[in-house]
Write an enzyme that holds these catalytic residues in place. Structure first.
Site, PDB file in Angstrom:
ATOM      1  CB  CYS A 104      49.506  53.686 -66.626  1.00 52.52           C
ATOM      2  SG  CYS A 104      50.977  53.468 -65.590  1.00 52.52           S
ATOM      3  CB  CYS A 130      49.937  50.911 -64.284  1.00 50.40           C
ATOM      4  SG  CYS A 130      50.039  52.559 -63.576  1.00 50.40           S
TER       5      CYS A 130
END
Length: 323
Positions: free
Chosen positions: A82, A79
């Site tokens: 993230c 991700c």
């Protein structure tokens, strides 16, 4: 931040609802015992960010949320957002100096936790306060927005649940327990004087003796408990129980009357009735009235003791009523 109740049943079922409550009770008892002995143990800044999995969720999140707000960062290695958000959260966890604990959960390795929190996409950030889950935000967020959300979370945790966070020692090594100076004493004479004053019916003298101890040692468990009990007895002194309960039945919306009735309930040994009365009053009130009821309920929790199962259940009910 718009908190809402979430179903934690599946998560708590990792060790069953009862086991989770018992774990939280043990954690609160351990904190009280550590405070009585002169220190709760400081943590290093590195210990403010932890990795959590399903096996450790109850211990590392549910239990810890009884002493500090736990912010959960759901993330994954693949991700990209993230990788932008996580470092910001980690830096803020250190900057906030123990006001919250950051728990990082890898969704690829912990699918059940992701499902139980209803995470639809990552990054997703939640918090757990006194066992209650609160959604904070999902997706990338600016640092200013994150700070505002964290400030609200810390305020709610402190004002509504009395959670002031962890003690941080900047010189401590990760995982180490720092030694804290034991407050100067002895307090035995003052505590004995307070007990003697209580036995003699001198509530004012007992209250002052306990306050004298707490002026030097605010974490003294015996003095905090004694003060809460003495102040409760002073409040009900001279009250007409029948008249108070009659007014409480006739005026369910009168905050002062309900608080007075709850005090009498507790002194009479009707602990659950006292808690239930105030929680119902919280549900019916708003603003300053609601806050007054909440504060009195927290005071009664102190009288009974944080490790008591009735207090643990009432804390959860209070969280549901507030959120």
């Amino acid at each position: 931040m718009q908190p809402r109740n979430m179903s934690m049943s599946g998560v708590v079922d990792l060790a069953a609802v009862k086991a989770a409550q018992e774990a939280k009770s043990k954690a609160e008892h351990a904190r009280a015992e550590a405070a009585r002995q002169g220190g709760a143990g400081a943590v290093s800044p590195a210990d403010l960010v932890i990795d959590v999995d399903e096996a450790g969720f109850e211990r590392d999140v549910l239990q810890r949320s009884a002493e500090v707000p736990v912010v959960i960062d759901f993330w994954a290695e693949w991700c990209q957002p993230c990788k932008q958000l996580s470092p910001v959260l980690e830096r803020l966890a250190v900057e906030y100096n123990g006001r919250f604990l950051l728990a990082k959960i890898d969704v690829d390795a912990n699918q059940m936790l992701m499902q139980q929190f209803g995470v639809q996409g990552i990054p997703a950030v939640f918090a757990v306060v006194a066992g209650q889950a609160l959604p904070l935000f999902q997706g990338a967020a600016g640092e200013e927005q994150i700070r505002q959300t964290l400030d609200q979370l810390v305020q709610v945790a402190e004002q509504r649940f009395g959670l002031t966070g962890l003690t941080v020692d900047p010189d401590a090594q990760p995982g180490a327990v720092a030694e804290r100076e034991v407050p100067a004493g002895p307090y035995d004479a003052l505590l004995e004087a307070a007990v003697q004053a209580l036995d003699a019916g001198d509530l004012g003298g007992a209250i002052q003796a306990y306050k004298n101890v707490l002026a030097d040692d605010p974490a003294n468990t015996e003095a905090n408990l004694g003060l809460a009990q003495a102040e409760l007895l002073q409040r009900v002194q001279g009250a007409d129980p029948q008249q108070v309960r009659k007014e409480a039945a006739e005026k369910p919306g009168d905050v002062d009357v309900q608080i007075a009735a709850a005090d009498l309930d507790l002194v009479g040994g009707h602990v659950e009735d006292a808690f239930g009365r105030l929680i119902e009053t919280v549900q019916r009130t708003v603003g300053d009235d609601r806050d007054a009821v909440r504060r009195r309920l927290l005071e009664l929790f102190e009288v009974v003791g944080p490790e008591d199962p009735r207090v643990i259940g009432a804390r959860r009910a209070l969280a549901r009523a507030l959120f």
